[in-house]
Design a protein around this motif. Sequence first.
Motif, PDB file in Angstrom:
ATOM      1  N   VAL A   1       0.977  -1.155   0.147  1.00 46.68           N
ATOM      2  CA  VAL A   1       0.188   0.093  -0.054  1.00 46.68           C
ATOM      3  C   VAL A   1       0.859   1.320  -0.143  1.00 46.68           C
ATOM      4  O   VAL A   1       1.985   1.188   0.333  1.00 46.68           O
ATOM      5  CB  VAL A   1      -0.823   0.019   1.140  1.00 46.68           C
ATOM      6  N   GLU A   2       0.288   2.231  -0.328  1.00 45.68           N
ATOM      7  CA  GLU A   2       0.972   3.596  -0.378  1.00 45.68           C
ATOM      8  C   GLU A   2      -0.066   4.642   0.432  1.00 45.68           C
ATOM      9  O   GLU A   2      -1.245   4.754   0.017  1.00 45.68           O
ATOM     10  CB  GLU A   2       1.254   3.906  -1.823  1.00 45.68           C
ATOM     11  N   LEU A   3       0.632   5.415   0.781  1.00 50.56           N
ATOM     12  CA  LEU A   3      -0.176   6.727   1.679  1.00 50.56           C
ATOM     13  C   LEU A   3       0.172   7.883   0.785  1.00 50.56           C
ATOM     14  O   LEU A   3       1.365   8.091   0.482  1.00 50.56           O
ATOM     15  CB  LEU A   3       0.535   6.730   3.092  1.00 50.56           C
TER      16      LEU A   3
ATOM     17  N   VAL B   1      -5.001   5.690   1.866  1.00 53.84           N
ATOM     18  CA  VAL B   1      -4.273   4.659   1.673  1.00 53.84           C
ATOM     19  C   VAL B   1      -4.545   3.790   0.457  1.00 53.84           C
ATOM     20  O   VAL B   1      -5.868   3.785   0.292  1.00 53.84           O
ATOM     21  CB  VAL B   1      -4.343   3.578   2.756  1.00 53.84           C
ATOM     22  N   ARG B   2      -3.859   3.604  -0.453  1.00 53.26           N
ATOM     23  CA  ARG B   2      -4.169   2.957  -1.670  1.00 53.26           C
ATOM     24  C   ARG B   2      -3.309   1.690  -1.956  1.00 53.26           C
ATOM     25  O   ARG B   2      -2.160   1.526  -1.713  1.00 53.26           O
ATOM     26  CB  ARG B   2      -4.079   3.751  -2.946  1.00 53.26           C
ATOM     27  N   ILE B   3      -4.096   0.490  -2.577  1.00 53.28           N
ATOM     28  CA  ILE B   3      -3.311  -0.711  -2.828  1.00 53.28           C
ATOM     29  C   ILE B   3      -2.417  -0.055  -4.047  1.00 53.28           C
ATOM     30  O   ILE B   3      -2.958   0.165  -5.218  1.00 53.28           O
ATOM     31  CB  ILE B   3      -4.321  -1.850  -3.145  1.00 53.28           C
ATOM     32  N   GLN B   4      -1.134  -0.404  -4.133  1.00 50.24           N
ATOM     33  CA  GLN B   4      -0.245   0.081  -5.209  1.00 50.24           C
ATOM     34  C   GLN B   4      -0.740  -0.549  -6.642  1.00 50.24           C
ATOM     35  O   GLN B   4      -0.822   0.257  -7.456  1.00 50.24           O
ATOM     36  CB  GLN B   4       1.304  -0.596  -4.993  1.00 50.24           C
ATOM     37  N   ILE B   5      -0.931  -1.682  -6.651  1.00 52.23           N
ATOM     38  CA  ILE B   5      -1.168  -2.399  -8.027  1.00 52.23           C
ATOM     39  C   ILE B   5      -2.676  -1.849  -8.595  1.00 52.23           C
ATOM     40  O   ILE B   5      -2.765  -1.425  -9.748  1.00 52.23           O
ATOM     41  CB  ILE B   5      -1.181  -3.662  -8.026  1.00 52.23           C
ATOM     42  N   ALA B   6      -3.685  -2.029  -7.800  1.00 56.35           N
ATOM     43  CA  ALA B   6      -5.036  -1.670  -8.232  1.00 56.35           C
ATOM     44  C   ALA B   6      -5.333  -0.387  -8.071  1.00 56.35           C
ATOM     45  O   ALA B   6      -6.277   0.178  -8.752  1.00 56.35           O
ATOM     46  CB  ALA B   6      -6.044  -2.362  -7.257  1.00 56.35           C
ATOM     47  N   ASN B   7      -4.862   0.659  -7.285  1.00 54.97           N
ATOM     48  CA  ASN B   7      -4.952   1.679  -7.219  1.00 54.97           C
ATOM     49  C   ASN B   7      -6.278   2.190  -6.171  1.00 54.97           C
ATOM     50  O   ASN B   7      -6.886   3.167  -6.588  1.00 54.97           O
ATOM     51  CB  ASN B   7      -4.676   2.683  -8.247  1.00 54.97           C
ATOM     52  N   ASP B   8      -6.956   1.150  -5.569  1.00 52.58           N
ATOM     53  CA  ASP B   8      -8.121   1.132  -4.769  1.00 52.58           C
ATOM     54  C   ASP B   8      -7.736   1.890  -3.353  1.00 52.58           C
ATOM     55  O   ASP B   8      -6.894   1.596  -2.852  1.00 52.58           O
ATOM     56  CB  ASP B   8      -8.482  -0.189  -4.685  1.00 52.58           C
ATOM     57  N   VAL B   9      -8.537   2.589  -3.409  1.00 48.85           N
ATOM     58  CA  VAL B   9      -8.666   3.476  -1.818  1.00 48.85           C
ATOM     59  C   VAL B   9      -9.163   2.530  -0.907  1.00 48.85           C
ATOM     60  O   VAL B   9     -10.376   2.037  -0.903  1.00 48.85           O
ATOM     61  CB  VAL B   9      -9.320   4.914  -1.882  1.00 48.85           C
ATOM     62  N   ILE B  10      -8.412   2.165   0.252  1.00 48.87           N
ATOM     63  CA  ILE B  10      -8.830   1.332   1.371  1.00 48.87           C
ATOM     64  C   ILE B  10      -8.840   1.647   2.642  1.00 48.87           C
ATOM     65  O   ILE B  10      -9.281   1.086   3.551  1.00 48.87           O
ATOM     66  CB  ILE B  10      -8.085   0.013   1.309  1.00 48.87           C
ATOM     67  N   ALA B  11      -8.280   2.994   2.855  1.00 51.14           N
ATOM     68  CA  ALA B  11      -8.371   3.620   4.031  1.00 51.14           C
ATOM     69  C   ALA B  11      -8.146   5.191   3.879  1.00 51.14           C
ATOM     70  O   ALA B  11      -7.715   5.618   2.804  1.00 51.14           O
ATOM     71  CB  ALA B  11      -7.175   2.764   5.063  1.00 51.14           C
ATOM     72  N   CYS B  12      -8.340   5.859   5.072  1.00 51.74           N
ATOM     73  CA  CYS B  12      -8.293   7.250   5.231  1.00 51.74           C
ATOM     74  C   CYS B  12      -8.048   7.678   6.649  1.00 51.74           C
ATOM     75  O   CYS B  12      -8.452   7.143   7.604  1.00 51.74           O
ATOM     76  CB  CYS B  12      -9.243   7.962   4.286  1.00 51.74           C
ATOM     77  N   GLY B  13      -7.728   8.975   6.656  1.00 50.10           N
ATOM     78  CA  GLY B  13      -7.786   9.672   7.910  1.00 50.10           C
ATOM     79  C   GLY B  13      -7.162  11.167   7.646  1.00 50.10           C
ATOM     80  O   GLY B  13      -6.743  11.714   6.591  1.00 50.10           O
ATOM     81  N   ALA B  14      -7.388  12.055   8.586  1.00 52.19           N
ATOM     82  CA  ALA B  14      -7.208  13.586   8.598  1.00 52.19           C
ATOM     83  C   ALA B  14      -6.736  14.070   9.686  1.00 52.19           C
ATOM     84  O   ALA B  14      -6.989  13.342  10.809  1.00 52.19           O
ATOM     85  CB  ALA B  14      -8.439  14.278   7.912  1.00 52.19           C
TER      86      ALA B  14
ATOM     87  N   GLY C   1     -13.391   9.624  -6.605  1.00 51.16           N
ATOM     88  CA  GLY C   1     -14.673   9.198  -6.063  1.00 51.16           C
ATOM     89  C   GLY C   1     -14.626   8.085  -5.268  1.00 51.16           C
ATOM     90  O   GLY C   1     -15.475   7.914  -4.397  1.00 51.16           O
ATOM     91  N   GLN C   2     -13.366   7.398  -5.323  1.00 49.89           N
ATOM     92  CA  GLN C   2     -13.379   6.283  -4.385  1.00 49.89           C
ATOM     93  C   GLN C   2     -13.059   6.731  -2.863  1.00 49.89           C
ATOM     94  O   GLN C   2     -13.722   6.263  -2.229  1.00 49.89           O
ATOM     95  CB  GLN C   2     -11.812   5.570  -4.704  1.00 49.89           C
ATOM     96  N   VAL C   3     -12.479   8.087  -3.009  1.00 48.12           N
ATOM     97  CA  VAL C   3     -12.080   8.499  -1.419  1.00 48.12           C
ATOM     98  C   VAL C   3     -13.545   9.029  -0.929  1.00 48.12           C
ATOM     99  O   VAL C   3     -13.845   8.759   0.189  1.00 48.12           O
ATOM    100  CB  VAL C   3     -11.019   9.691  -1.658  1.00 48.12           C
ATOM    101  N   ILE C   4     -14.140   9.831  -1.712  1.00 44.90           N
ATOM    102  CA  ILE C   4     -15.795  10.305  -1.358  1.00 44.90           C
ATOM    103  C   ILE C   4     -16.517   9.222  -0.858  1.00 44.90           C
ATOM    104  O   ILE C   4     -17.159   9.143  -0.069  1.00 44.90           O
ATOM    105  CB  ILE C   4     -16.175  11.066  -2.651  1.00 44.90           C
ATOM    106  N   ARG C   5     -16.461   7.984  -1.620  1.00 46.59           N
ATOM    107  CA  ARG C   5     -17.463   6.776  -1.231  1.00 46.59           C
ATOM    108  C   ARG C   5     -17.005   6.401   0.096  1.00 46.59           C
ATOM    109  O   ARG C   5     -17.732   5.954   0.796  1.00 46.59           O
ATOM    110  CB  ARG C   5     -17.281   5.623  -2.342  1.00 46.59           C
ATOM    111  N   LEU C   6     -15.638   6.214   0.376  1.00 44.36           N
ATOM    112  CA  LEU C   6     -15.264   5.547   1.614  1.00 44.36           C
ATOM    113  C   LEU C   6     -15.570   6.680   2.894  1.00 44.36           C
ATOM    114  O   LEU C   6     -16.195   6.320   3.782  1.00 44.36           O
ATOM    115  CB  LEU C   6     -13.638   5.613   1.590  1.00 44.36           C
ATOM    116  N   LEU C   7     -15.526   8.001   2.549  1.00 43.70           N
ATOM    117  CA  LEU C   7     -15.782   8.871   3.413  1.00 43.70           C
ATOM    118  C   LEU C   7     -17.524   8.920   3.583  1.00 43.70           C
ATOM    119  O   LEU C   7     -18.091   8.962   4.841  1.00 43.70           O
ATOM    120  CB  LEU C   7     -15.431  10.351   3.272  1.00 43.70           C
ATOM    121  N   GLU C   8     -18.200   8.659   2.487  1.00 44.70           N
ATOM    122  CA  GLU C   8     -19.661   8.538   2.838  1.00 44.70           C
ATOM    123  C   GLU C   8     -20.172   7.502   3.505  1.00 44.70           C
ATOM    124  O   GLU C   8     -20.891   7.262   4.426  1.00 44.70           O
ATOM    125  CB  GLU C   8     -20.355   8.798   1.187  1.00 44.70           C
TER     126      GLU C   8
END
Length: 158
Positions: A5-7, A55-68, A15-22
């Motif tokens: 993963v990459e931070l 936080v994104r999975i490197q290969i798929a570029n999927d957003v899987i976590a967040c924080g602020a 849109g992935q970030v927005i969906r995770l926050l929603e």
Amino acid sequence: MKDQVELHQDDLSDGQVIRLLEAHRLEMLKHSPPESVHALDIDAMRSQDLTFWSVRIQIANDVIACGALKHLDARHAELKSMKVADAYLGKGLGRLMLNHLIQNAEETGYQRLSLETGTMDAFIAARGLYESIGFVKCKPFADYFDDPLSICMTLDLT
């Protein structure tokens, strides 16, 4: 998993970030009445006093976590919107994000980092994570108030 993963500091345009926050906000509303939900909406998350990471999975570029981090004053910041996608719970991503936020707060010069979370059983894992890092219960801070469904916690960074 952590090596896959990459931070990234994020501008909340994906849109992935927005969906995770929603999903995070909907999860909070499942367990708490609206007046006890302090998760920010997307517009509030874009505030100048808030820095957001994903936080994104490197290969798929999927957003899987967040924080602020929300700036409260020169010495005090608040953790906001820590969320791990349900499919990735229990893989250390919450701890990864929390450690990153703490490191960033220290580098910024904050002396105290605080948060608010729920008191219900759905928040046991989150409270356990915060306590394992050294967060302790504290009185309400900033705009928070005494609420039996909320608990405030703080970490001394000095």
